[in-house]
Scaffold this motif. Structure first.
Motif, PDB file in Angstrom:
ATOM      1  N   ALA A  54       0.832  -1.201   0.000  1.00 48.11           N
ATOM      2  CA  ALA A  54       0.000   0.000   0.000  1.00 48.11           C
ATOM      3  C   ALA A  54       0.868   1.253   0.000  1.00 48.11           C
ATOM      4  CB  ALA A  54      -0.940  -0.007   1.207  1.00 48.11           C
ATOM      5  N   ALA A  55       1.937   1.247   0.801  1.00 44.09           N
ATOM      6  CA  ALA A  55       2.836   2.410   0.826  1.00 44.09           C
ATOM      7  C   ALA A  55       3.454   2.644  -0.554  1.00 44.09           C
ATOM      8  CB  ALA A  55       3.922   2.208   1.876  1.00 44.09           C
ATOM      9  N   LEU A  56       3.880   1.562  -1.197  1.00 40.84           N
ATOM     10  CA  LEU A  56       4.453   1.690  -2.543  1.00 40.84           C
ATOM     11  C   LEU A  56       3.394   2.131  -3.558  1.00 40.84           C
ATOM     12  CD1 LEU A  56       6.791  -1.415  -2.587  1.00 40.84           C
ATOM     13  CD2 LEU A  56       7.465   0.993  -2.438  1.00 40.84           C
ATOM     14  N   TRP A  57       2.178   1.587  -3.463  1.00 37.76           N
ATOM     15  CA  TRP A  57       1.102   1.979  -4.368  1.00 37.76           C
ATOM     16  C   TRP A  57       0.805   3.476  -4.229  1.00 37.76           C
ATOM     17  CZ3 TRP A  57      -3.939   3.705  -3.215  1.00 37.76           C
ATOM     18  CH2 TRP A  57      -4.791   3.805  -4.318  1.00 37.76           C
ATOM     19  N   HIS A  58       0.725   3.926  -2.963  1.00 35.99           N
ATOM     20  CA  HIS A  58       0.470   5.353  -2.730  1.00 35.99           C
ATOM     21  C   HIS A  58       1.576   6.212  -3.337  1.00 35.99           C
ATOM     22  CE1 HIS A  58      -3.053   5.635  -0.093  1.00 35.99           C
ATOM     23  NE2 HIS A  58      -2.669   4.481   0.426  1.00 35.99           N
ATOM     24  N   ASP A 106       0.970  11.763  -0.822  1.00 32.90           N
ATOM     25  CA  ASP A 106       2.011  11.985   0.181  1.00 32.90           C
ATOM     26  C   ASP A 106       1.961  11.003   1.358  1.00 32.90           C
ATOM     27  OD1 ASP A 106      -0.289  12.913   1.405  1.00 32.90           O
ATOM     28  OD2 ASP A 106       0.588  14.803   2.070  1.00 32.90           O
ATOM     29  N   THR A 107       1.284   9.872   1.190  1.00 34.35           N
ATOM     30  CA  THR A 107       1.144   8.904   2.283  1.00 34.35           C
ATOM     31  C   THR A 107       2.500   8.486   2.852  1.00 34.35           C
ATOM     32  OG1 THR A 107      -0.950   8.085   1.437  1.00 34.35           O
ATOM     33  CG2 THR A 107       0.263   6.612   2.893  1.00 34.35           C
ATOM     34  N   LEU A 108       3.401   8.055   2.010  1.00 36.18           N
ATOM     35  CA  LEU A 108       4.720   7.605   2.473  1.00 36.18           C
ATOM     36  C   LEU A 108       5.537   8.768   3.034  1.00 36.18           C
ATOM     37  CD1 LEU A 108       6.730   5.283   2.783  1.00 36.18           C
ATOM     38  CD2 LEU A 108       7.477   5.729   0.447  1.00 36.18           C
TER      39      LEU A 108
END
Length: 180
Positions: free
Chosen positions: A163-167, A174-176
């Motif tokens: 999910a972090a990579l997808w975001h 800016d999730t990560l």
């Protein structure tokens, strides 16, 4: 209430606890997976298992401060905002991660207590006695749950990483960055 960080990022204490606990979880997994490299009953294998146990207790000790920081500091909004359904999935995944961070070390602690009756403090004669009587059958059952939950934890951690990579790479939000 919001101190020490800009509104676009998690609080510094939250970021530090997140990455420290991530490293500890990786270390706990690495240690327990490496035990097969050593002969049963060997001092090296005992050291690896004991280290796995104490790393797990360190994770347990950090869960409450992490939850306190999470409660004390608002979660920065994702830019651009997520659809409500994706927000709900993210929230559910985070609840699962916190549940694992709490349940796994407790299962390990109870398993040791029910197996040998005390948690020995390394390099000392001290031990933390069990509040429960030794119960090998219950210990075996809890160990099975601990192992099963550990495998499930792999999948939830994998989902979290994906999910972090997808975001970051696909959605380009800016999730990560909020956790860096």
């Amino acid at each position: 209430m919001h101190t020490g960080s800009s509104p676009s990022r998690y609080a510094r204490s939250a970021r530090r606890l997140h990455w420290l606990m991530a490293l500890l979880v990786i270390l706990a997994y690495g240690l327990i997976l490496s035990r097969g490299q050593f002969e049963r009953g060997s001092l090296e294998r005992q050291w690896v298992v004991l280290s796995h146990f104490w790393v797990g207790l360190l994770v347990l000790a950090l869960v409450l401060p992490r939850l306190w920081v999470r409660h004390r500091h608002p979660v920065p909004p994702i830019t651009p905002p997520l659809a409500r359904s994706l927000e709900a999935v993210g929230r559910l995944t985070h609840y699962a991660l916190y549940g694992f961070l709490l349940a796994q070390p407790l299962l390990g602690l109870f398993t040791v207590w029910l197996t040998i009756g005390a948690v020995k403090i390394p390099s000392s004669t001290w031990a933390l006695p069990s509040p429960f009587p030794v119960d090998p059958e219950l210990a075996k059952s809890l160990k099975g749950v601990h192992i099963w939950l550990g495998t499930a934890f792999y999948w939830v951690i994998g989902l979290h990483l994906l999910a972090a990579l997808w975001h970051h790479l696909i959605r380009r939000d800016d999730t990560l960055k909020r956790m860096l």
